[in-house]
Design a protein around this motif. Structure first.
Motif, short mmCIF file in Angstrom:
data_model
loop_
_atom_site.label_atom_id
_atom_site.label_comp_id
_atom_site.label_asym_id
_atom_site.label_seq_id
_atom_site.Cartn_x
_atom_site.Cartn_y
_atom_site.Cartn_z
N GLN A 108 0.84 -1.21 0.00
CA GLN A 108 0.00 0.00 0.00
C GLN A 108 0.87 1.26 0.00
OE1 GLN A 108 -2.53 -0.34 3.42
NE2 GLN A 108 -4.03 -1.64 2.39
N ASP A 109 1.94 1.24 0.81
CA ASP A 109 2.84 2.40 0.86
C ASP A 109 3.53 2.63 -0.49
OD1 ASP A 109 2.15 2.88 3.47
OD2 ASP A 109 3.98 2.00 4.33
N ILE A 110 3.93 1.55 -1.14
CA ILE A 110 4.58 1.67 -2.45
C ILE A 110 3.59 2.24 -3.47
CG2 ILE A 110 5.55 0.35 -4.40
CD1 ILE A 110 6.81 -1.52 -2.27
N LEU A 114 3.90 5.76 -5.46
CA LEU A 114 3.81 5.85 -6.92
C LEU A 114 2.71 6.83 -7.34
CD1 LEU A 114 4.27 2.12 -8.03
CD2 LEU A 114 5.75 4.04 -8.60
N ALA A 115 1.60 6.84 -6.60
CA ALA A 115 0.50 7.74 -6.92
C ALA A 115 0.88 9.19 -6.67
CB ALA A 115 -0.73 7.38 -6.10
N MET A 116 1.81 9.42 -5.74
CA MET A 116 2.24 10.78 -5.43
C MET A 116 3.21 11.34 -6.48
SD MET A 116 2.68 10.37 -1.30
CE MET A 116 3.59 11.87 -1.09
N LEU A 117 3.77 10.47 -7.29
CA LEU A 117 4.69 10.93 -8.34
C LEU A 117 3.92 11.68 -9.42
CD1 LEU A 117 6.95 7.80 -9.04
CD2 LEU A 117 7.62 9.90 -7.87
N TYR A 121 6.79 11.44 -14.38
CA TYR A 121 7.79 10.56 -13.79
C TYR A 121 7.26 9.13 -13.61
CZ TYR A 121 10.31 14.83 -12.42
OH TYR A 121 10.97 16.04 -12.41
N SER A 122 6.01 9.03 -13.18
CA SER A 122 5.48 7.70 -12.85
C SER A 122 5.32 6.80 -14.07
CB SER A 122 4.16 7.81 -12.09
OG SER A 122 3.16 8.35 -12.92
N VAL A 123 4.84 7.35 -15.17
CA VAL A 123 4.59 6.52 -16.36
C VAL A 123 5.90 5.90 -16.88
CG1 VAL A 123 3.75 6.50 -18.74
CG2 VAL A 123 2.46 7.69 -16.97
N PRO A 124 6.96 6.69 -17.11
CA PRO A 124 8.21 6.06 -17.56
C PRO A 124 8.79 5.09 -16.52
CG PRO A 124 8.31 8.43 -17.92
CD PRO A 124 7.08 8.15 -17.12
N PHE A 125 8.68 5.47 -15.22
CA PHE A 125 9.22 4.60 -14.18
C PHE A 125 8.50 3.24 -14.16
CE2 PHE A 125 9.29 2.78 -9.94
CZ PHE A 125 10.66 2.71 -9.71
N ILE A 126 7.19 3.27 -14.23
CA ILE A 126 6.42 2.01 -14.21
C ILE A 126 6.74 1.16 -15.44
CG2 ILE A 126 4.08 1.06 -14.36
CD1 ILE A 126 3.21 3.43 -12.52
N ARG A 127 6.87 1.80 -16.60
CA ARG A 127 7.24 1.06 -17.81
C ARG A 127 8.62 0.41 -17.64
NH1 ARG A 127 2.72 1.58 -18.87
NH2 ARG A 127 1.71 2.38 -20.73
N TYR A 128 9.55 1.17 -17.07
CA TYR A 128 10.90 0.64 -16.84
C TYR A 128 10.84 -0.53 -15.85
CZ TYR A 128 15.82 0.40 -15.58
OH TYR A 128 17.09 -0.04 -15.35
N PHE A 129 10.06 -0.38 -14.81
CA PHE A 129 9.91 -1.43 -13.80
C PHE A 129 9.27 -2.67 -14.40
CE2 PHE A 129 7.78 -3.47 -10.18
CZ PHE A 129 8.87 -3.62 -9.33
N ILE A 157 14.51 9.03 -7.09
CA ILE A 157 14.85 9.94 -5.99
C ILE A 157 13.62 10.23 -5.15
CG2 ILE A 157 15.56 12.32 -5.44
CD1 ILE A 157 17.48 12.13 -7.87
N LEU A 158 12.50 10.55 -5.81
CA LEU A 158 11.27 10.84 -5.08
C LEU A 158 10.75 9.62 -4.31
CD1 LEU A 158 9.43 13.12 -7.67
CD2 LEU A 158 10.41 13.80 -5.46
N LEU A 159 10.82 8.44 -4.94
CA LEU A 159 10.36 7.23 -4.27
C LEU A 159 11.21 6.92 -3.04
CD1 LEU A 159 9.46 4.95 -7.31
CD2 LEU A 159 7.88 5.92 -5.62
N LYS A 160 12.52 7.15 -3.13
CA LYS A 160 13.39 6.95 -1.96
C LYS A 160 12.96 7.88 -0.83
CE LYS A 160 17.76 5.32 -3.87
NZ LYS A 160 19.17 5.66 -4.10
N LYS A 161 12.62 9.10 -1.20
CA LYS A 161 12.20 10.09 -0.20
C LYS A 161 10.87 9.67 0.43
CE LYS A 161 10.53 14.64 -0.51
NZ LYS A 161 10.46 15.89 -1.25
#
Length: 168
Positions: A108-110, A114-117, A121-129, A157-161
């Motif tokens: 849920q936290d993850i 992701l929703a806060m991105l 940023y989120s679309v390319p990151f999710i595709r990469y993942f 960087i944002l996800l780490k934060k």
């Protein structure tokens, strides 16, 4: 036959042995390794060679047996690797967490992070993942490759934060 005579004799057969090794391995480097191992074994086991018999045939048998043994050894190694690689993330999830509710809170936290991105940023990151390559993402989103890499980097960087409490 002395050791020197034996070495000279097997050296004469090296070219035909190399050709035979290449037939087995289909790779020049592997053929050289097989030839070297064959000549080494022949030298080591010179006492087993009977004078008057076909030395070339004896060398070919050593090569064939060496190739077969190496092949069997590589199959065993590959089988072990495949068995270890077949462990799925779903199986790891159950074995890694003793309490399934803890895992659901983390998930849920993850998802919240992701929703806060921002979408950019989120679309390319999710595709990469999901396993897409940078250039595939760039083509799909009609973005320059460097921009895609930057967006994914910024998302990390944002996800780490956002997920700082899970860092060890």
């Amino acid at each position: 036959m002395t050791q020197k005579e034996f070495s000279e004799t097997i050296s004469l057969h090296a070219p035909s042995l190399k050709s035979h090794a290449l037939h087995f391995t289909k790779d020049p480097e592997d053929a050289n390794d097989l030839l070297q191992e064959t000549l080494l074994k022949a030298t080591r086991f010179v006492s087993k060679f009977e004078d008057g018999t076909n030395i070339k045939g004896w060398l070919f048998v050593i090569m064939k047996n060496t190739f077969i043994n190496n092949y069997k050894r590589s199959l065993k190694t590959r089988d072990r690797t495949v068995q270890e690689d077949e462990i799925t993330s779903a199986n790891l999830h159950y074995s890694a967490s003793t309490n399934s509710s803890v895992g659901s809170f983390i998930l849920q936290d993850i998802n919240l992070a992701l929703a806060m991105l921002p979408d950019k940023y989120s679309v390319p990151f999710i595709r990469y993942f999901e396993g897409y390559k940078y250039h595939e993402i760039a083509e799909e989103l009609h973005l320059p490759l460097g921009t895609v890499k930057t967006y994914i980097h910024e998302a990390r960087i944002l996800l780490k934060k956002y997920l700082k409490q899970y860092q060890s």
